[in-house]
Every structure is written in C-alpha cells, then in structure tokens.
Design an enzyme around this catalytic site. Sequence first.
Site, PDB file in Angstrom:
ATOM      1  N   GLU A 179       0.806   4.022   1.897  1.00  0.00           N
ATOM      2  CA  GLU A 179       1.443   4.252   3.322  1.00  0.00           C
ATOM      3  C   GLU A 179       2.426   3.425   3.595  1.00  0.00           C
ATOM      4  OE1 GLU A 179      -3.109   4.362   3.554  1.00  0.00           O
ATOM      5  OE2 GLU A 179      -1.935   3.362   2.447  1.00  0.00           O
ATOM      6  N   HIS A 198       0.716  -1.083  -0.159  1.00  0.00           N
ATOM      7  CA  HIS A 198      -0.016   0.008   0.057  1.00  0.00           C
ATOM      8  C   HIS A 198       0.871   1.271   0.054  1.00  0.00           C
ATOM      9  CE1 HIS A 198      -3.801  -2.282   1.687  1.00  0.00           C
ATOM     10  NE2 HIS A 198      -3.311  -2.729   0.937  1.00  0.00           N
TER      11      HIS A 198
END
Length: 169
Positions: A94, A92
């Site tokens: 993040e 992801h």
Amino acid sequence: MSEKGVHQPFGILKSFESSSMVEKNYKWHRRFISLADHVAQWSKDPSTKCGSVIVDNKQRIISLGYNGLARGVKDLPERLLTRELKYELTIHAEENALLFANGKNLEGCTLYVTPLPTCVRCASKVIQSGISTVVAPVLPKHLVERWGDSVELSKEIFKEANVRFIELS
C-alpha cells in the site's frame, strides 16, 4: 454497500444496491484483486508477497505497489530471511502504491490489496491520501494471531475516517 465506514461482508451488498450494480462492482473488485495478486508476485519477500492497486472512480489504474525494500537497497538473503530486520526495511504494498502515485490526487479512489487486509501502519497513510474505499480479502485464519489486532484497528480507524472497507471472501 453499507453506510460509509461500516464494515460489512461482501454478500450484504445486495440489500443496499441493485443486483446489476452489485454484479458489476463484484466483477471489478475481483479483477483488481487478481491484478493485485499478480503484482504481489514481483515481491522478493520469501514468505509473504503483497500487492496493491489504486484505481479511480472510472476503473482506471492510478498506481501499483508490492512489498519490498526501497529502491537501491539490496535484497540480500540475510535481510529477507531475518523477520525483524525484514519488517524494519520493508515498504508495504500500500505504501509503495501511494508513493508510486507520485503526487496524483487520490481523493475518491479505491485501493485493492492482497493477500492481507491493510495493517494499521498503512491504514493511516491510506486515510491521509484521500482514498475512499479499501477492498481486501478476509484475513486468513493462520495469520490472525500475528496480524489480527492491527487489521481490527485498521477497520476501526477506517470507520472513523469514513473510508469504506470491503472484505472479499
């Protein structure tokens, strides 16, 4: 801003900060969300392109990330077009931003992510990194069924860990 860890709509900020501070923060939040949106376009995911930006308390960019496969892993169509396989292989936005920070101290930093709020899988890593604030757009209605439970759990653990979560409409 509300007390630490309490989720409030962005418009509530005026009751807790001076209007000049709200305007300044709002401008920075919009700038970094726009940058995260730009970074998201680097993703090869054909359905959802996510981006993130980590900044310190002086608005300096510490790291960027977008969703994609690990370095050296081929972005083959059969991997990207098969949802179950894609979810297993994708890092992801993040997570990539945290990894690209390369061991830098992230205590007190702010993470901007778009177009989705942080999922619970990433929220735990964000908390562990020392990031103190997460800024994200409101979860789009058409994605609530798929991501709503994860986002709500993220909000809950952010609150427990005293990480501010700001949703931008």
